[in-house]
Design an enzyme around this catalytic site. Structure first.
Site, PDB file in Angstrom:
ATOM      1  N   GLY A 192       0.826  -1.210   0.000  1.00 44.23           N
ATOM      2  CA  GLY A 192       0.000   0.000   0.000  1.00 44.23           C
ATOM      3  C   GLY A 192       0.852   1.247   0.000  1.00 44.23           C
TER       4      GLY A 192
ATOM      5  CG  ASP B 154       8.444  -8.715   3.854  1.00 44.90           C
ATOM      6  OD1 ASP B 154       9.308  -9.141   3.061  1.00 44.90           O
ATOM      7  OD2 ASP B 154       7.587  -7.876   3.526  1.00 44.90           O
TER       8      ASP B 154
HETATM    9  P1  ADP Z   1       7.184  -2.309   1.689  1.00 46.23           P
HETATM   10  O1  ADP Z   1       5.841  -2.747   1.293  1.00 46.23           O
HETATM   11  O2  ADP Z   1       8.192  -2.349   0.583  1.00 46.23           O
HETATM   12  O3  ADP Z   1       7.644  -2.980   2.943  1.00 46.23           O
HETATM   13  P2  ADP Z   1       6.231   0.047   2.994  1.00 46.23           P
HETATM   14  O4  ADP Z   1       4.878   0.116   2.407  1.00 46.23           O
HETATM   15  O5  ADP Z   1       6.331  -0.412   4.405  1.00 46.23           O
HETATM   16  O6  ADP Z   1       7.174  -0.789   2.045  1.00 46.23           O
HETATM   17  O7  ADP Z   1       6.948   1.445   2.868  1.00 46.23           O
HETATM   18  C1  ADP Z   1       7.276   2.016   1.641  1.00 46.23           C
HETATM   19  C2  ADP Z   1       8.232   3.172   1.864  1.00 46.23           C
HETATM   20  O8  ADP Z   1       7.581   4.174   2.652  1.00 46.23           O
HETATM   21  C3  ADP Z   1       9.490   2.789   2.643  1.00 46.23           C
HETATM   22  O9  ADP Z   1      10.500   2.314   1.802  1.00 46.23           O
HETATM   23  C4  ADP Z   1       9.868   4.129   3.279  1.00 46.23           C
HETATM   24  O10 ADP Z   1      10.583   4.928   2.338  1.00 46.23           O
HETATM   25  C5  ADP Z   1       8.511   4.783   3.533  1.00 46.23           C
HETATM   26  N1  ADP Z   1       8.066   4.556   4.922  1.00 46.23           N
HETATM   27  C6  ADP Z   1       7.396   3.493   5.409  1.00 46.23           C
HETATM   28  N2  ADP Z   1       7.140   3.624   6.726  1.00 46.23           N
HETATM   29  C7  ADP Z   1       7.670   4.812   7.092  1.00 46.23           C
HETATM   30  C8  ADP Z   1       7.770   5.529   8.364  1.00 46.23           C
HETATM   31  N3  ADP Z   1       7.265   5.039   9.473  1.00 46.23           N
HETATM   32  N4  ADP Z   1       8.416   6.718   8.354  1.00 46.23           N
HETATM   33  C9  ADP Z   1       8.948   7.216   7.216  1.00 46.23           C
HETATM   34  N5  ADP Z   1       8.905   6.608   6.019  1.00 46.23           N
HETATM   35  C10 ADP Z   1       8.276   5.415   5.945  1.00 46.23           C
END
Ligand code: ADP
Length: 355
Positions: free
Chosen positions: A84, A194
């Site tokens: 998402g 993961d």
């Molecule tokens: P994935 O599905 O690849 O695990 P996420 O959906 O968790 O990725 O996050 C996508 C991107 O959003 C991360 O690579 C990061 O750059 C940013 N992100 C996610 N969570 C946070 C957070 N708590 N604070 C700042 N940036 C975030």
């Protein structure tokens, strides 16, 4: 014209006193909320807060259980993941920043229960090496999770700008990751499932935290309906990708691969035709299961680093060290006397996301 009457043809000149911006600004909080003493006013209404005059409202803590989606403003999209989008949001009343992760998921009642359970575990986790989860909701086919905002983004983002990370920094970064894993494995009895560079987040204080540990479990527990592991298979351990039983040691395999990638700047398992990449998941699975485990080139890295990698990426999970054992590994402390400053490294070497 009658005395005292108003001539409609005479235009009244109304002028306002010059704006005294300084004195007005002192009543405005960062988020544009008007504040005077106990009174808070913004476009969403009026609130009385019992605070001492000049004090901002106290920051929200995860145990407050008081965050609602109506109380936050969207600032911008900061990331798109496999499950998402992630947005930077700001709390209307305290001006605090958070990250809001929204996972679209149309599922049935039974699966929703599993999710609620999972999110509760998520929320009860409080450790400085794990991204704090403040609140989560299931609403209208979407799960929304309010997380601690990490202003440096992910290690994947950071790696894109620095290409490679040298050993002293790696030791300091992965000591924190190990402490997070130690907490999840040994205190919470959770397998992350993961672990990958985009699930390790960094901030300007030099902190490194693990995120997303509940999400993969949610995906798993609802796999019948939500149907999918949509993430990457790259970091999956041999026993897991081949559909066998797996445990905490599966995360240790992933940890070893992430560390090696940060050191070399490249994912360490190579496709049959290197320039063509992976043509399908099966090909990757065969490589993970059948190829010898990856290793750090001894001519480029210290023996301690090579040994640490090897302790993580053993094919048989029984031969891999636990998070506990790895904390004692010589690589973890060999650069201790260099007093590595991750705060300035993240701020200067990377492109730290600023507000
Ligand atoms: P994935 O599905 O690849 O695990 P996420 O959906 O968790 O990725 O996050 C996508 C991107 O959003 C991360 O690579 C990061 O750059 C940013 N992100 C996610 N969570 C946070 C957070 N708590 N604070 C700042 N940036 C975030």
């Amino acid at each position: 014209m009658k005395k005292g009457g108003l001539n409609p043809n005479v235009k009244l000149k109304l002028s306002l006193p010059p704006p005294n911006e300084v004195s007005f600004a002192k009543f405005l909080t960062q988020s544009g909320t008007f504040r005077d003493g106990d009174l808070l006013v913004n476009r969403d209404g009026v609130r009385i807060v019992s605070q001492i005059d000049t004090q901002p409202p106290p920051p929200i803590t995860p145990t407050d259980n008081q965050l609602s989606l109506a109380d936050i403003d969207m600032v911008k999209v900061i990331g798109k993941g496999s499950s998402g989008i992630v947005q930077l949001v700001q709390h209307k009343w305290t001006s605090q920043f958070f990250a809001l992760k929204v996972i679209q998921m149309n599922i049935e009642e039974s699966a929703r229960k599993a999710i609620t359970q999972e999110l509760k575990i998520n929320q009860s986790s409080q450790c400085p090496y794990v991204v704090m989860c403040y609140q989560s909701f299931y609403d209208n086919g979407a799960i929304s999770i309010i997380l601690e905002y990490m202003d440096g983004g992910s290690l994947a983002d950071f790696l894109k700008s620095v290409k490679k990370i040298s050993e002293p920094y790696l030791a300091a970064i992965f000591k924190q990751v190990l402490k997070g894993l130690l907490y999840l494995h040994h205190e919470k009895h959770i397998i992350h499932r993961d672990l990958k560079p985009s699930n390790l987040l960094i901030n300007h204080r030099g902190e490194v935290k693990i995120t997303d540990f509940g999400v993969s479990a949610i995906m798993q527990s609802t796999s019948g309906q939500a149907n999918t592991f949509v993430g990457t298979y790259n970091y999956m351990s041999p026993e897991r990708i081949s559909g066998g039983r797996y445990d905490y040691k599966s995360d240790i395999w992933s940890l070893g691969l992430v560390l090696l990638e940060c050191a070399t700047g490249e994912f360490s398992i190579t496709p049959p035709v290197p320039n063509e990449g992976w043509t399908n998941v099966y090909e990757l699975m065969v490589a993970i299961v059948d190829q010898p485990p990856p290793s750090a080139p001894p001519d480029q890295f210290s023996p301690e680093f090579c040994s640490f990698i090897s302790a993580c990426v053993q094919k048989d999970p029984k031969d891999r060290q636990s998070a506990h054992e790895l904390m004692e590994h010589p690589f973890m402390n060999m650069y201790e006397d260099q007093h590595v400053d991750l705060s300035s490294y993240f701020t200067n070497a990377g492109s730290l996301a600023t507000l």
